[in-house]
Write a protein that holds these residues in place. Structure first.
Motif, PDB file in Angstrom:
ATOM      1  N   THR A 191     -11.739  -3.614 -13.489  1.00 35.65           N
ATOM      2  CA  THR A 191     -11.529  -3.101 -12.334  1.00 35.65           C
ATOM      3  C   THR A 191     -10.271  -2.048 -12.414  1.00 35.65           C
ATOM      4  O   THR A 191     -10.171  -1.086 -12.295  1.00 35.65           O
ATOM      5  N   LEU A 192      -9.258  -2.877 -13.521  1.00 33.06           N
ATOM      6  CA  LEU A 192      -8.076  -1.934 -13.800  1.00 33.06           C
ATOM      7  C   LEU A 192      -8.511  -0.593 -14.607  1.00 33.06           C
ATOM      8  O   LEU A 192      -7.819   0.164 -14.608  1.00 33.06           O
ATOM      9  N   ARG A 193      -9.546  -0.870 -15.607  1.00 32.42           N
ATOM     10  CA  ARG A 193     -10.153   0.189 -16.260  1.00 32.42           C
ATOM     11  C   ARG A 193     -10.580   1.181 -15.368  1.00 32.42           C
ATOM     12  O   ARG A 193     -10.123   2.677 -15.449  1.00 32.42           O
ATOM     13  N   GLY A 194     -11.149   0.916 -14.140  1.00 33.90           N
ATOM     14  CA  GLY A 194     -11.837   2.042 -13.417  1.00 33.90           C
ATOM     15  C   GLY A 194     -10.625   2.595 -12.636  1.00 33.90           C
ATOM     16  O   GLY A 194     -10.796   4.037 -12.530  1.00 33.90           O
ATOM     17  N   ARG A 195      -9.662   2.090 -12.399  1.00 30.04           N
ATOM     18  CA  ARG A 195      -8.274   2.577 -11.563  1.00 30.04           C
ATOM     19  C   ARG A 195      -7.798   3.593 -12.428  1.00 30.04           C
ATOM     20  O   ARG A 195      -7.443   4.754 -12.106  1.00 30.04           O
ATOM     21  N   ARG A 196      -7.632   3.274 -13.910  1.00 29.78           N
ATOM     22  CA  ARG A 196      -6.815   4.034 -14.561  1.00 29.78           C
ATOM     23  C   ARG A 196      -7.769   5.499 -14.690  1.00 29.78           C
ATOM     24  O   ARG A 196      -7.083   6.536 -14.779  1.00 29.78           O
ATOM     25  N   PHE A 197      -9.036   5.269 -14.764  1.00 31.37           N
ATOM     26  CA  PHE A 197      -9.860   6.361 -14.949  1.00 31.37           C
ATOM     27  C   PHE A 197      -9.864   7.423 -13.594  1.00 31.37           C
ATOM     28  O   PHE A 197     -10.510   8.245 -13.699  1.00 31.37           O
ATOM     29  N   GLY A 198      -9.294   6.735 -12.736  1.00 38.94           N
ATOM     30  CA  GLY A 198      -9.396   7.541 -11.170  1.00 38.94           C
ATOM     31  C   GLY A 198     -10.355   7.029 -10.313  1.00 38.94           C
ATOM     32  O   GLY A 198     -10.682   7.776  -9.422  1.00 38.94           O
ATOM     33  N   PHE A 199     -11.132   5.748 -10.444  1.00 40.73           N
ATOM     34  CA  PHE A 199     -11.930   5.603  -9.590  1.00 40.73           C
ATOM     35  C   PHE A 199     -11.010   4.708  -8.219  1.00 40.73           C
ATOM     36  O   PHE A 199      -9.991   4.609  -8.385  1.00 40.73           O
ATOM     37  N   GLY A 200     -11.678   4.862  -7.346  1.00 44.05           N
ATOM     38  CA  GLY A 200     -11.147   4.254  -6.030  1.00 44.05           C
ATOM     39  C   GLY A 200     -11.450   3.232  -5.490  1.00 44.05           C
ATOM     40  O   GLY A 200     -11.238   2.483  -4.349  1.00 44.05           O
ATOM     41  N   GLY A 201     -12.422   2.484  -6.120  1.00 41.48           N
ATOM     42  CA  GLY A 201     -13.052   1.264  -5.571  1.00 41.48           C
ATOM     43  C   GLY A 201     -14.138   0.659  -6.450  1.00 41.48           C
ATOM     44  O   GLY A 201     -14.180   1.313  -7.679  1.00 41.48           O
ATOM     45  N   LYS A 202     -14.627  -0.498  -6.164  1.00 38.43           N
ATOM     46  CA  LYS A 202     -15.783  -1.159  -7.009  1.00 38.43           C
ATOM     47  C   LYS A 202     -16.738  -1.600  -6.345  1.00 38.43           C
ATOM     48  O   LYS A 202     -16.673  -2.384  -5.070  1.00 38.43           O
ATOM     49  N   LEU A 203     -17.801  -1.910  -6.871  1.00 35.76           N
ATOM     50  CA  LEU A 203     -19.155  -2.709  -6.347  1.00 35.76           C
ATOM     51  C   LEU A 203     -18.981  -4.088  -6.825  1.00 35.76           C
ATOM     52  O   LEU A 203     -18.735  -4.476  -7.778  1.00 35.76           O
ATOM     53  N   CYS A 204     -19.366  -4.760  -5.994  1.00 34.43           N
ATOM     54  CA  CYS A 204     -19.257  -6.313  -6.174  1.00 34.43           C
ATOM     55  C   CYS A 204     -20.314  -6.982  -5.794  1.00 34.43           C
ATOM     56  O   CYS A 204     -21.279  -6.779  -4.865  1.00 34.43           O
ATOM     57  N   ILE A 205     -20.777  -7.999  -6.631  1.00 33.64           N
ATOM     58  CA  ILE A 205     -21.858  -8.971  -6.135  1.00 33.64           C
ATOM     59  C   ILE A 205     -21.802 -10.233  -5.822  1.00 33.64           C
ATOM     60  O   ILE A 205     -22.691 -11.231  -5.411  1.00 33.64           O
ATOM     61  N   HIS A 206     -20.334 -10.908  -5.601  1.00 28.02           N
ATOM     62  CA  HIS A 206     -20.266 -11.946  -5.061  1.00 28.02           C
ATOM     63  C   HIS A 206     -18.888 -11.894  -4.350  1.00 28.02           C
ATOM     64  O   HIS A 206     -17.926 -11.324  -4.780  1.00 28.02           O
ATOM     65  N   PRO A 207     -18.857 -12.705  -3.127  1.00 32.10           N
ATOM     66  CA  PRO A 207     -17.512 -12.613  -2.259  1.00 32.10           C
ATOM     67  C   PRO A 207     -16.156 -13.121  -3.240  1.00 32.10           C
ATOM     68  O   PRO A 207     -15.285 -12.657  -2.981  1.00 32.10           O
ATOM     69  N   LYS A 208     -16.551 -13.921  -4.298  1.00 35.79           N
ATOM     70  CA  LYS A 208     -15.215 -14.454  -4.824  1.00 35.79           C
ATOM     71  C   LYS A 208     -14.528 -13.055  -5.901  1.00 35.79           C
ATOM     72  O   LYS A 208     -13.648 -13.260  -6.369  1.00 35.79           O
ATOM     73  N   GLN A 209     -15.480 -12.016  -5.875  1.00 34.79           N
ATOM     74  CA  GLN A 209     -14.713 -10.949  -6.770  1.00 34.79           C
ATOM     75  C   GLN A 209     -13.824 -10.348  -5.885  1.00 34.79           C
ATOM     76  O   GLN A 209     -12.994  -9.423  -6.358  1.00 34.79           O
ATOM     77  N   LEU A 210     -13.926 -10.302  -4.502  1.00 37.70           N
ATOM     78  CA  LEU A 210     -13.010  -9.439  -3.963  1.00 37.70           C
ATOM     79  C   LEU A 210     -11.511  -9.392  -3.883  1.00 37.70           C
ATOM     80  O   LEU A 210     -11.249  -8.629  -3.927  1.00 37.70           O
ATOM     81  N   ALA A 211     -11.177 -10.788  -3.878  1.00 37.72           N
ATOM     82  CA  ALA A 211      -9.612 -10.711  -4.096  1.00 37.72           C
ATOM     83  C   ALA A 211      -9.092 -10.087  -5.133  1.00 37.72           C
ATOM     84  O   ALA A 211      -8.048  -9.496  -5.227  1.00 37.72           O
ATOM     85  N   VAL A 212      -9.996 -10.299  -6.544  1.00 41.33           N
ATOM     86  CA  VAL A 212      -9.460  -9.904  -7.555  1.00 41.33           C
ATOM     87  C   VAL A 212      -9.222  -8.189  -7.374  1.00 41.33           C
ATOM     88  O   VAL A 212      -8.565  -7.480  -7.980  1.00 41.33           O
ATOM     89  N   VAL A 213     -10.544  -7.743  -6.861  1.00 43.40           N
ATOM     90  CA  VAL A 213     -10.695  -6.274  -6.939  1.00 43.40           C
ATOM     91  C   VAL A 213      -9.432  -5.495  -5.971  1.00 43.40           C
ATOM     92  O   VAL A 213      -8.786  -4.509  -6.306  1.00 43.40           O
ATOM     93  N   HIS A 214      -9.146  -6.290  -4.865  1.00 37.90           N
ATOM     94  CA  HIS A 214      -8.356  -5.773  -3.938  1.00 37.90           C
ATOM     95  C   HIS A 214      -6.959  -5.703  -4.396  1.00 37.90           C
ATOM     96  O   HIS A 214      -6.061  -5.002  -4.297  1.00 37.90           O
ATOM     97  N   GLU A 215      -6.587  -6.797  -5.200  1.00 41.88           N
ATOM     98  CA  GLU A 215      -5.315  -6.732  -5.689  1.00 41.88           C
ATOM     99  C   GLU A 215      -5.050  -5.834  -6.886  1.00 41.88           C
ATOM    100  O   GLU A 215      -4.127  -5.428  -7.035  1.00 41.88           O
ATOM    101  N   ALA A 216      -6.171  -5.609  -7.545  1.00 44.00           N
ATOM    102  CA  ALA A 216      -6.289  -4.622  -8.600  1.00 44.00           C
ATOM    103  C   ALA A 216      -5.891  -3.310  -8.102  1.00 44.00           C
ATOM    104  O   ALA A 216      -5.252  -2.300  -8.860  1.00 44.00           O
ATOM    105  N   TYR A 217      -6.191  -2.930  -7.011  1.00 44.69           N
ATOM    106  CA  TYR A 217      -6.102  -1.699  -6.358  1.00 44.69           C
ATOM    107  C   TYR A 217      -4.939  -1.496  -5.465  1.00 44.69           C
ATOM    108  O   TYR A 217      -4.720  -0.450  -4.420  1.00 44.69           O
ATOM    109  N   LEU A 218      -4.026  -2.590  -5.210  1.00 46.87           N
ATOM    110  CA  LEU A 218      -2.829  -2.445  -4.618  1.00 46.87           C
ATOM    111  C   LEU A 218      -1.917  -1.206  -5.011  1.00 46.87           C
ATOM    112  O   LEU A 218      -1.931  -1.197  -6.269  1.00 46.87           O
ATOM    113  N   PRO A 219      -0.999  -0.752  -4.134  1.00 50.75           N
ATOM    114  CA  PRO A 219      -0.159   0.581  -4.715  1.00 50.75           C
ATOM    115  C   PRO A 219       0.786  -0.154  -5.836  1.00 50.75           C
ATOM    116  O   PRO A 219       1.216  -1.449  -5.686  1.00 50.75           O
TER     117      PRO A 219
END
Length: 219
Positions: A191-219
């Protein structure tokens, strides 16, 4: 100003018992999936389950089947129904296919890039009226090009999607799924790799992935 979604959670369209749970899991956007998650024998019943579940009070995105599939024409009937916030077009490659979704009533389109043709047409796709943002189907894309690996092997293509989105003035693209559901470290790293490249979000396939994705995209 409303910020674009960071997390998109896929839910199989043939598992209606999971819809309510997914809507309460905390994803910025839930995607009811009629494509990869649904075997051919269940396509019709999945479509009807999605239709029956649509609620304008809790709008969702719907991933229909690709334009070259046998189910595309029938899936178009869902595009303009109340409760559909956006339509995810898999294997997006042609502007004309976006136009068909819009003509069918799709309020906005999330163009999922999964092929060489899709990458080659990323700039016009991103600039097409009604396209909300691009998404990267990195797994199918790798298969299409015969690429082994999803790390540095795909760096060039990730940058192409970021560039196309910026040129079109739409929200940054959404990175592909991480299949390692139980490994938070891998998910965080990707997720952090995607953010470094300029992505603004991530596709998830399980609810347990959400917290990590949200944290990685915090300001």
């Amino acid at each position: 100003m409303t910020l674009p979604p960071v997390s998109y959670l896929f839910v199989p369209g043939n598992r209606p018992e999971r819809f309510v749970k997914a809507l309460s899991a905390g994803a910025d956007q839930v995607i009811l999936d009629l494509e990869d998650a649904v075997p051919p024998a269940d396509k019709v019943t999945a479509r009807e389950a999605v239709r029956a579940s649509l609620d304008p009070e809790t709008p969702v995105a719907v991933r229909i089947n690709s334009a070259d599939s046998a189910w595309f024409d029938d899936d178009l009937a869902l595009c303009g129904l109340p409760g559909v916030a956006a339509v995810v077009l898999p294997k997006a490659a042609q502007v004309a296919d976006i136009a068909r979704l819009r003509a069918a009533g799709a309020p906005s389109v999330l163009a999922l890039i999964e092929s060489a043709e899709g990458i080659a047409n990323a700039v016009p796709l991103a600039a097409t009226s009604g396209v909300e943002r691009l998404m990267f189907g990195s797994i199918d894309f790798s298969v299409d090009l015969g690429i082994e690996g999803e790390d540095r092997e795909l760096d060039y293509f990730r940058s192409q999607l970021v560039l196309a989105s910026r040129l079109a003035g739409i929200a940054p693209p959404v990175d592909g799924v991480t299949t390692a559901i139980e490994d938070a470290d891998i998910l965080r790293s990707e997720t952090l790799r995607g953010r470094r490249f300029g992505f603004g979000g991530k596709l998830c396939i399980h609810p347990k992935q959400l917290a990590v994705v949200h944290e990685a995209y915090l300001p």
